[in-house]
Every structure is written in C-alpha cells, then in structure tokens.
Design an enzyme around this catalytic site. Structure first.
Site, PDB file in Angstrom:
ATOM      1  N   HIS A 158     -22.984   2.671  27.015  1.00  0.00           N
ATOM      2  CA  HIS A 158     -23.693   3.812  26.401  1.00  0.00           C
ATOM      3  C   HIS A 158     -22.977   5.128  26.676  1.00  0.00           C
ATOM      4  O   HIS A 158     -23.590   6.181  26.676  1.00  0.00           O
ATOM      5  CB  HIS A 158     -25.142   3.898  26.899  1.00  0.00           C
ATOM      6  N   SER A 279      -2.359  24.258  16.673  1.00  0.00           N
ATOM      7  CA  SER A 279      -3.241  24.896  15.705  1.00  0.00           C
ATOM      8  C   SER A 279      -2.540  26.136  15.185  1.00  0.00           C
ATOM      9  O   SER A 279      -1.821  26.809  15.923  1.00  0.00           O
ATOM     10  CB  SER A 279      -4.548  25.279  16.399  1.00  0.00           C
ATOM     11  N   LYS A 285      -4.096  25.245  21.595  1.00  0.00           N
ATOM     12  CA  LYS A 285      -4.479  23.900  21.194  1.00  0.00           C
ATOM     13  C   LYS A 285      -3.330  22.885  21.183  1.00  0.00           C
ATOM     14  O   LYS A 285      -2.208  23.186  20.807  1.00  0.00           O
ATOM     15  CB  LYS A 285      -5.085  23.917  19.779  1.00  0.00           C
ATOM     16  N   ASN A 287      -3.593  19.065  19.700  1.00  0.00           N
ATOM     17  CA  ASN A 287      -4.564  18.149  19.082  1.00  0.00           C
ATOM     18  C   ASN A 287      -4.028  16.722  18.959  1.00  0.00           C
ATOM     19  O   ASN A 287      -2.873  16.534  18.582  1.00  0.00           O
ATOM     20  CB  ASN A 287      -4.938  18.658  17.688  1.00  0.00           C
ATOM     21  N   GLU A 292      -6.487  10.548  15.691  1.00  0.00           N
ATOM     22  CA  GLU A 292      -7.518  10.966  14.731  1.00  0.00           C
ATOM     23  C   GLU A 292      -7.230  10.395  13.350  1.00  0.00           C
ATOM     24  O   GLU A 292      -8.130   9.925  12.650  1.00  0.00           O
ATOM     25  CB  GLU A 292      -7.595  12.493  14.651  1.00  0.00           C
ATOM     26  N   TYR A 319      -8.673 -16.747 -15.020  1.00  0.00           N
ATOM     27  CA  TYR A 319      -8.062 -15.431 -14.829  1.00  0.00           C
ATOM     28  C   TYR A 319      -8.749 -14.372 -15.688  1.00  0.00           C
ATOM     29  O   TYR A 319      -9.075 -14.606 -16.848  1.00  0.00           O
ATOM     30  CB  TYR A 319      -6.567 -15.469 -15.188  1.00  0.00           C
ATOM     31  N   GLN A 324      -5.713  -7.636 -11.980  1.00  0.00           N
ATOM     32  CA  GLN A 324      -4.577  -6.729 -11.857  1.00  0.00           C
ATOM     33  C   GLN A 324      -4.881  -5.632 -10.828  1.00  0.00           C
ATOM     34  O   GLN A 324      -3.970  -5.046 -10.256  1.00  0.00           O
ATOM     35  CB  GLN A 324      -4.272  -6.114 -13.230  1.00  0.00           C
ATOM     36  N   LYS A 327      -3.731  -5.324  -6.652  1.00  0.00           N
ATOM     37  CA  LYS A 327      -2.453  -4.982  -6.012  1.00  0.00           C
ATOM     38  C   LYS A 327      -2.470  -3.697  -5.217  1.00  0.00           C
ATOM     39  O   LYS A 327      -2.019  -3.656  -4.064  1.00  0.00           O
ATOM     40  CB  LYS A 327      -1.351  -4.950  -7.066  1.00  0.00           C
TER      41      LYS A 327
HETATM   42  N1  ARG Z   1      -0.113  -7.793 -14.660  1.00  0.00           N
HETATM   43  C1  ARG Z   1      -1.005  -8.892 -14.608  1.00  0.00           C
HETATM   44  C2  ARG Z   1      -1.728  -8.940 -13.273  1.00  0.00           C
HETATM   45  O1  ARG Z   1      -1.334  -8.242 -12.408  1.00  0.00           O
HETATM   46  C3  ARG Z   1      -0.253 -10.163 -14.801  1.00  0.00           C
HETATM   47  C4  ARG Z   1      -1.049 -11.260 -15.409  1.00  0.00           C
HETATM   48  C5  ARG Z   1      -1.496 -10.869 -16.755  1.00  0.00           C
HETATM   49  N2  ARG Z   1      -1.958 -11.953 -17.518  1.00  0.00           N
HETATM   50  C6  ARG Z   1      -2.568 -11.750 -18.674  1.00  0.00           C
HETATM   51  N3  ARG Z   1      -2.877 -12.791 -19.341  1.00  0.00           N
HETATM   52  N4  ARG Z   1      -2.807 -10.561 -19.134  1.00  0.00           N
HETATM   53  O2  ARG Z   1      -2.683  -9.635 -13.059  1.00  0.00           O
END
Ligand code: ARG
Length: 459
Positions: A158, A279, A285, A287, A292, A319, A324, A327
C-alpha cells in the site's frame, strides 16, 4: 492514363483517388518486403518441385527477385501506391523484369495466404530479436542486484513501509517478471511459426502443392491445418501484442518506482544524466523523462492490443480486408518494445543507489514489527496475541518518536514478559533480513543464490 489494377478486368470504372489511397497499404507494408520475397521464392521452389513451374521459370524468378532485393536494399525500388500493397508492387516489378515467368509466380497462391505468411515470417524474426534484448535487461538488473544484495531498503505494501527487504531482492522481482515475459515470447513463437501458404484465397488450390516442403524451406515447424483459418485468424499477432503489453506493463511499474525513488522527497536513487532532461523554466530541475515515457508508452502498446483484438472480433470467415489493419499496430508494438528494452538495459546500468536514504526510511517505519511478532510466537505466544502486543508497543514507540529497537528492554518487557535481551537482533533491519532465509526470501544469501540461478539460466 489510369493505371490498371491486377484485378481491374472485372470493373467498369476505376476507383477514385481517395479510395485508392484509403485501401492501399504499401506505405506501411513495404516493411514486409524481404519476407515477401523469401516467401515467394519458397513458393516458386515448391511449384517447380511439383512440376508446375519449369526450370527456366524458376531460374528467372530467382534472378528477378535477387535484383529486386538489391533494389529494395539500396533504396532504389519505386514503391507505387496505385499498386496497392507490397505484394503487387514486387510482383509487378518481377513481371516487368522477367515477363511471363513473373506472372506465373502467383499460381496456387493468393495475397491472402501470402500476407499471412509474410507477417508470420516477419514476426518470428522480431521475436528472435526481442528475446535476447529481454536477456540484456535482465543482466543489467542482475548486476545491480549483485551489487546491492545486502543493501537494506523498505519493502512496501500500500506504499506504506512494510518490512525490510534488500534492494537486490527488489530488483530480482523484476528479473522474475522479465523471465516470464521471455517465456511468453517463446510460447507465442511456436504458434507464429506455422505456414499459411497453400490455403490460397480461402479453400486451398487445385494444383498439386506440397505444403510441408514449403514449410521446411521457410523454417516453419508445421503448416496451418485449415485453409479458412490460415488466411483469416490473426490470433498469433494478438497473442504477441498481449505478451508485449505485459513487458511494457512490467517496465511501467519499474518506471513508476524509479520516478518515485528519484523524487528528492524519497531520494533512494539517482538516474544518470543521459536519461534525464532539465526544465526550460526551472533551473534546478532534473526530470526522469525516460521512465516517464516508458510509463506513457505502455499505454500505447496496450492500445495496440485493444485495436488488434477488436479488429478480429465479429469478422466472419475467411479473409476480410479488415485484416490489413493488423500491420500498423503490430509494427508499432515491435518498434516501441525494442526501443524500450534497449534504452532500459542501458538506463539500469546508470542507476546510483543511495543506501543511507533507504536505511533511514526503514528505520522510520517500524519495519521490524512483524519480526517482533514472530519472535514472540517462537517463544510460545499465539500469533494473534503477539500481533496485539506488538501493536501496543508500536503505538508507544510512535508516541515517543523512536523506533522499536530504541525501546529499552524493561519498556519492551512491559508489553510481554517473554521478551529478552536477544530481541534486539531481530529488531534491526539486518536481523530481519537474515531470518527470511528460504527460497524466494529476501535474506542476502537467498538473493545471491537467486542471482546465480538466473545467470546460469541466461547462459
Ligand atoms: N494488403 C492486404 C492485407 O494486408 C493483402 C491481402 C489482400 N487481399 C485481398 N483479397 N484484398 O491484408
């Protein structure tokens, strides 16, 4: 003239410029380029072995891809948004270079299984970079723990002074967390390391492919056993981001402590200047910016986990273009984690511990009260009764403004006749530490044994 898409034969009008930009991923998925080429080469080699590609086609593909790889590495590759993604950019370039053989590469394959393969290859390489970085940070923490295996500090619950621990023991708590983090990365890698290629768009392909051969060429442990699942699930990316979130959360906790410890009101440590900033208005200061920011960036990585898991929810098989969106959160998770681990390993080497301040804090908080209670139990008093005796003694000492160890024997005996001269050994912080001498305890000998065990595991 409007650029033709690979799929434009079916359409009566071109997509608008905005839609083109909105649906394109090449600006970020070009990061997968080398893995895309690796996957394509394995696919082509397999098609050749299956009798689908001729010797000449395979040779041309290999030659063309080698050229493309050097163009990419030299920064000379012309990435085109109108070609949508990394896959179509590379395929078009290949076809420009080698003609029909380039067009044959996509036989028995779809971008759906292609992209799933690329991400897995990429993520596997990232995990293989991350695990040793976790190891480096553990080494920094172990070195610090070694140096301070005997340094007394208050252990908190605590955020109130609870019992004495050693600073080494405290550091080892984070070593344990990071060890599990590395283990989780390894577990996750096992599920990342399976081959989607061969699933094609969703249902498999009519060509006589050999998926196990492709898997072997790419160093995958197994194939994904259902084509619909192979192209659609991103659970492996979610799992990785969850493991990454935990690393960040662990480092966020440590950051919070470093920040607190460095506050002049606490003064337990100092952080090397190269990790701090001043600062622009307050000349005095210094920091702790790096911890942080790590605490702040943990929110960013947990956010990516939320993004990915929400992305997956409610997607029907197989799919969907939603995927997409996997990523950027994944890439940023990896970048943030790698930078954080690197900087942290160095920062922990730049920590100066101030043992006097830690010891003074222990002496202020009645940290050995439990030791007195345990002492009375060992002399035969039931624990609940001894808890009460000690509570009264603490109250008395607090009123006098002194520590338990400062009370005279006769005063202590006023609380319990069981108390004798030997009590003073357990009332010192060192006495308290020394008695917690079991696996996982804070006694310096145990801390040293734990350090040795971790060093051996790290190899
Ligand atoms: N750029 C697409 C992705 O990142 C690749 C696959 C796309 N496939 C499709 N049938 N449009 O997922």
């Amino acid at each position: 003239m409007q650029e033709q898409h690979a799929w434009s034969g079916r359409f009566s009008e071109p997509v608008s410029e905005l839609v083109k930009k909105y649906t394109a991923s090449v600006n970020f998925d070009l990061r997968l380029a080398e893995f895309d080429i690796e996957g394509s080469l394995a696919h082509a080699t397999m098609l050749h072995k299956a009798g689908v590609l001729s010797d000449a086609d395979l040779a041309a593909i290999r030659r063309g891809m080698a050229d493309i790889l050097s163009e990419i590495r030299a920064g000379e590759f012309d990435w085109r948004v109108d070609l949508e993604d990394v896959h179509m950019n590379i395929e078009r370039r290949l076809t420009d270079k080698i003609g029909d053989a380039g067009k044959r590469l996509h036989t028995g394959r779809s971008r759906n299984d292609q992209v799933a393969t690329d991400i897995r290859l990429w993520l596997r390489a990232q995990i293989d970079a991350i695990v040793p970085l976790i190891g480096e940070l553990k080494t920094s923490l172990l070195d610090l723990a070694d140096e301070h295996a005997d340094t007394v500090m208050p252990g908190f619950t605590h955020l109130q002074v609870a019992q004495p621990v050693t600073f080494g023991h405290h550091m080892l708590a984070y070593v344990e967390m990071l060890s599990r983090d590395a283990e989780r990365m390894g577990d996750c890698r096992r599920r990342v390391n399976r081959l989607p290629l061969g699933a094609a768009a969703l249902a498999g392909t009519t060509f006589p492919i050999d998926r196990h051969y492709t898997a072997e060429l790419l160093g995958f442990d197994d194939v994904c056993h259902n084509s619909l699942d192979a192209v659609s699930d991103r659970d492996f990316a979610i799992e990785f981001t969850a493991a990454a979130s935990l690393v960040m959360v662990h480092l966020s906790r440590l950051s919070e402590e470093l920040i607190l410890w460095m506050s002049p009101r606490v003064g337990f440590i100092d952080i090397a200047d190269r990790f701090c900033t001043g600062s622009s208005i307050m000349p005095q200061k210094k920091n702790p910016d790096v911890p942080e920011l790590v605490r702040g960036k943990s929110g960013r990585v947990v956010g990516h986990l939320m993004a990915l898991i929400t992305l997956m929810k409610a997607q029907p098989l197989a799919y969907n273009k939603d995927n997409q969106e996997d990523k950027e959160p994944l890439f940023d998770t990896v970048d943030t984690l790698i930078d954080t681990l690197r900087i942290y390993a160095d920062m922990m080497r730049g920590i100066t511990v101030k043992p006097e301040a830690m010891r003074a804090a222990v002496l202020q908080g009645f940290a050995t009260a439990t030791d007195l209670a345990d002492y009375l139990v060992k002399k035969g008093l039931p624990f609940r009764d001894s808890h009460e005796v000690v509570a009264l003694a603490v109250r008395h000492a607090e009123g006098q403004g002194v520590d338990l160890a400062d009370l005279s024997l006769s005063v202590l005996q006023g609380f319990s006749a069981l108390i004798a001269e030997d009590v003073y050994v357990v009332l010192t912080p060192e006495g308290s530490l020394a008695q917690r001498d079991h696996v996982g305890g804070t006694a310096p000998a145990q801390v040293r044994a734990a350090i040795a065990r971790h060093r051996q595991l790290l190899g």
